[in-house]
Motif scaffolding. Sequence first.
Motif, PDB file in Angstrom:
ATOM      1  N   VAL A  32      55.713 -54.339  32.957  1.00 53.42           N
ATOM      2  CA  VAL A  32      54.925 -55.416  33.530  1.00 53.42           C
ATOM      3  C   VAL A  32      55.534 -56.678  33.332  1.00 53.42           C
ATOM      4  O   VAL A  32      55.791 -57.261  32.314  1.00 53.42           O
ATOM      5  N   ASN A  33      55.646 -57.553  34.491  1.00 47.04           N
ATOM      6  CA  ASN A  33      56.232 -58.580  34.463  1.00 47.04           C
ATOM      7  C   ASN A  33      55.385 -59.878  35.073  1.00 47.04           C
ATOM      8  O   ASN A  33      54.469 -59.577  35.508  1.00 47.04           O
ATOM      9  N   ARG A  34      56.233 -60.774  35.422  1.00 50.84           N
ATOM     10  CA  ARG A  34      55.472 -61.984  36.330  1.00 50.84           C
ATOM     11  C   ARG A  34      56.350 -62.451  37.450  1.00 50.84           C
ATOM     12  O   ARG A  34      57.670 -62.490  37.360  1.00 50.84           O
ATOM     13  N   VAL A  50      50.456 -58.189  42.050  1.00 49.12           N
ATOM     14  CA  VAL A  50      48.971 -58.376  41.924  1.00 49.12           C
ATOM     15  C   VAL A  50      48.429 -59.606  41.456  1.00 49.12           C
ATOM     16  O   VAL A  50      49.033 -60.454  40.482  1.00 49.12           O
ATOM     17  N   PRO A  51      47.858 -60.443  42.347  1.00 49.61           N
ATOM     18  CA  PRO A  51      47.489 -61.682  41.784  1.00 49.61           C
ATOM     19  C   PRO A  51      46.786 -61.962  40.509  1.00 49.61           C
ATOM     20  O   PRO A  51      45.886 -61.011  40.344  1.00 49.61           O
ATOM     21  N   ALA A  52      47.152 -62.398  39.616  1.00 47.86           N
ATOM     22  CA  ALA A  52      46.853 -62.538  37.968  1.00 47.86           C
ATOM     23  C   ALA A  52      45.119 -62.976  38.130  1.00 47.86           C
ATOM     24  O   ALA A  52      44.528 -62.527  37.480  1.00 47.86           O
ATOM     25  N   ALA A  53      44.762 -63.931  38.847  1.00 41.48           N
ATOM     26  CA  ALA A  53      43.549 -64.485  38.909  1.00 41.48           C
ATOM     27  C   ALA A  53      42.458 -63.631  39.509  1.00 41.48           C
ATOM     28  O   ALA A  53      41.415 -63.836  39.418  1.00 41.48           O
ATOM     29  N   SER A  56      40.272 -58.824  36.393  1.00 42.50           N
ATOM     30  CA  SER A  56      39.445 -58.914  35.405  1.00 42.50           C
ATOM     31  C   SER A  56      40.055 -58.528  34.041  1.00 42.50           C
ATOM     32  O   SER A  56      40.070 -58.931  32.886  1.00 42.50           O
ATOM     33  N   VAL A  57      40.584 -57.087  34.086  1.00 39.45           N
ATOM     34  CA  VAL A  57      41.156 -56.475  33.014  1.00 39.45           C
ATOM     35  C   VAL A  57      42.340 -55.753  33.588  1.00 39.45           C
ATOM     36  O   VAL A  57      42.107 -54.978  34.427  1.00 39.45           O
ATOM     37  N   LEU A  58      43.501 -55.863  32.556  1.00 39.89           N
ATOM     38  CA  LEU A  58      44.805 -54.997  33.003  1.00 39.89           C
ATOM     39  C   LEU A  58      44.788 -54.171  31.881  1.00 39.89           C
ATOM     40  O   LEU A  58      45.003 -54.470  30.602  1.00 39.89           O
ATOM     41  N   SER A  72      51.605 -64.442  29.259  1.00 41.42           N
ATOM     42  CA  SER A  72      50.977 -65.896  29.343  1.00 41.42           C
ATOM     43  C   SER A  72      50.455 -66.139  30.630  1.00 41.42           C
ATOM     44  O   SER A  72      49.299 -66.961  30.547  1.00 41.42           O
ATOM     45  N   LEU A  73      50.928 -65.578  31.804  1.00 41.49           N
ATOM     46  CA  LEU A  73      50.082 -65.589  32.978  1.00 41.49           C
ATOM     47  C   LEU A  73      48.760 -65.179  32.874  1.00 41.49           C
ATOM     48  O   LEU A  73      47.775 -65.542  33.452  1.00 41.49           O
ATOM     49  N   LEU A  74      48.631 -63.847  32.210  1.00 46.30           N
ATOM     50  CA  LEU A  74      47.157 -63.507  32.163  1.00 46.30           C
ATOM     51  C   LEU A  74      46.302 -64.307  31.323  1.00 46.30           C
ATOM     52  O   LEU A  74      45.056 -64.529  31.691  1.00 46.30           O
ATOM     53  N   ALA A  75      46.799 -64.901  30.153  1.00 43.33           N
ATOM     54  CA  ALA A  75      46.052 -65.887  29.564  1.00 43.33           C
ATOM     55  C   ALA A  75      45.602 -67.157  30.277  1.00 43.33           C
ATOM     56  O   ALA A  75      44.642 -67.643  30.313  1.00 43.33           O
ATOM     57  N   GLU A  76      46.628 -67.514  30.880  1.00 43.77           N
ATOM     58  CA  GLU A  76      46.378 -68.864  32.073  1.00 43.77           C
ATOM     59  C   GLU A  76      45.277 -68.529  33.193  1.00 43.77           C
ATOM     60  O   GLU A  76      44.596 -69.443  33.430  1.00 43.77           O
ATOM     61  N   SER A  77      45.456 -67.199  33.570  1.00 48.88           N
ATOM     62  CA  SER A  77      44.288 -66.821  34.602  1.00 48.88           C
ATOM     63  C   SER A  77      42.957 -66.196  34.032  1.00 48.88           C
ATOM     64  O   SER A  77      41.910 -66.068  34.896  1.00 48.88           O
ATOM     65  N   ARG A  78      42.815 -66.425  32.592  1.00 50.75           N
ATOM     66  CA  ARG A  78      41.854 -66.043  32.197  1.00 50.75           C
ATOM     67  C   ARG A  78      41.264 -64.563  32.388  1.00 50.75           C
ATOM     68  O   ARG A  78      40.286 -64.029  32.589  1.00 50.75           O
ATOM     69  N   SER A  79      42.485 -63.877  32.276  1.00 45.83           N
ATOM     70  CA  SER A  79      42.506 -62.231  32.565  1.00 45.83           C
ATOM     71  C   SER A  79      42.656 -61.640  31.166  1.00 45.83           C
ATOM     72  O   SER A  79      43.534 -62.215  30.409  1.00 45.83           O
ATOM     73  N   THR A  80      42.087 -60.682  30.894  1.00 44.25           N
ATOM     74  CA  THR A  80      42.206 -59.956  29.596  1.00 44.25           C
ATOM     75  C   THR A  80      43.034 -58.882  29.583  1.00 44.25           C
ATOM     76  O   THR A  80      43.329 -58.512  30.682  1.00 44.25           O
ATOM     77  N   CYS A  81      43.590 -58.406  28.600  1.00 49.06           N
ATOM     78  CA  CYS A  81      44.396 -57.312  28.661  1.00 49.06           C
ATOM     79  C   CYS A  81      44.191 -56.286  27.418  1.00 49.06           C
ATOM     80  O   CYS A  81      43.914 -56.822  26.276  1.00 49.06           O
ATOM     81  N   ILE A  82      43.947 -55.230  27.807  1.00 50.97           N
ATOM     82  CA  ILE A  82      43.580 -54.044  26.805  1.00 50.97           C
ATOM     83  C   ILE A  82      44.491 -52.905  26.717  1.00 50.97           C
ATOM     84  O   ILE A  82      45.112 -52.375  27.635  1.00 50.97           O
TER      85      ILE A  82
END
Length: 312
Positions: A32-34, A50-53, A56-58, A72-82
Motif C-alpha cells: 500500500v503506497n501513495r 483509490v482516491p483516499a478522500a 471510510s475505512v482501509l 500520512s495521506l489517510l490521516a490527511e483525508s480523515r480516513s481510518t485504517c484498521i
Amino acid sequence: MGKIPGVKPPELKSLVRVQDRLTFLYAEHCVVNRDDNAVTLTDRRGTIHVPAAALSVLMLGPGTNVTHSAMSLLAESRSTCIWVGERGVRYYCHGASLASSTRLLEEQAKLVSSERGRLKVARRMYAMRFPNEKTDGLTMQQLLGKEGTRVRRAYERESERTGVPWSGRVYKMTDFDDADLINRALSAVNTSLYGVVHAVIVALGCSPGLGFVHARDERSFVFDIADLYKVDMTIPLAFDLAAMEVSDPSSAARKSLRNRMKDGKFMERCVHDIRRLLLVDRDGGADDLEVEDTRIRITCTVNYEVEPKCQL
C-alpha cells in the motif's frame, strides 16, 4: 521558511463526508503506497489507484506492507485504517477514529463519572430491551434480574424452536473446545458481535472501557452495547448453527454474522443507539439527533476469546 516537501494536504472543506464515502476497502498480500492524493495497491497483477478522500475505512489483511506516505495521506483525508485478519473477520487495532469531535466521548465520560448518570444510561439500555415496560424506578439489581430472566427465556425459546438440547450456559474461558456445541457456537457468535460493536465504538471516538452496566474491563462499553442485540441476533444464530451441527462453529459464526450485517443496517442501528444513549439529554430528544458524520459501516470482528462478567 523553506518549502515543505511532498503533496499539499487537501483542505477540510474539500473532503468527502463520511456518509458519502465508500464503506470500506479490504486489501491483502500487497504493498500500500501513495501517488499524489490516491492510495495505491500493488501486487503481482499490477497497481490500482483509490482516491483516499473517498475511503471510510482501509482494512489491511495478512501480507500487506504499508508505507509512511500512505498512512500520512489517510490521516490527511480523515480516513481510518484498521489491521485485521484474513478476509476481515478479526480486528486487531486501528488508526485514527472517524469522529470529527470529542462530543460523544465527553458525554460518555460525564455520564459514567456519577452513579446517577450511570443508572440513567443503564435504564435507557433496558428500556430498549423492554419497550412495553417502565424501567424508570428500577434499581440496577432489578434491571439485571429482568435481563437475566429475559435471556433465560430466549435460550429456552430457541431450544424449543431448533430442537437443540439446552442445559445452561457453561464454558471455560481458557478452553473453548471443552464446551458442548451450542455453548461453543454462542461464544463464537458473541465474540464476532463484540468485534463489530467495538469497531463502531472506536470509529465514533467513544471509549470501549467506560461502561455503564459492565465495569472494570477495557471493553465494558463494548459488552454494554452488544447486550442490546444478543436476544434478537446472536442467540438465534448460535442455535441455528448448533442445529446444523457445523464442524467449526468459530468460523461459521463469523461468516454467518458477517453475511447478516453486510447490508450496513446493523451499523446504522448501532450508531443511532450509541448516540441516543449518550446524547438524548443534551439534544433534548432522541428523535432530534443529527447523524453528522457517523454513518459508519465496517465489516470486521475482534479476536476475543472470553465473555464478560458484569461487575457492579
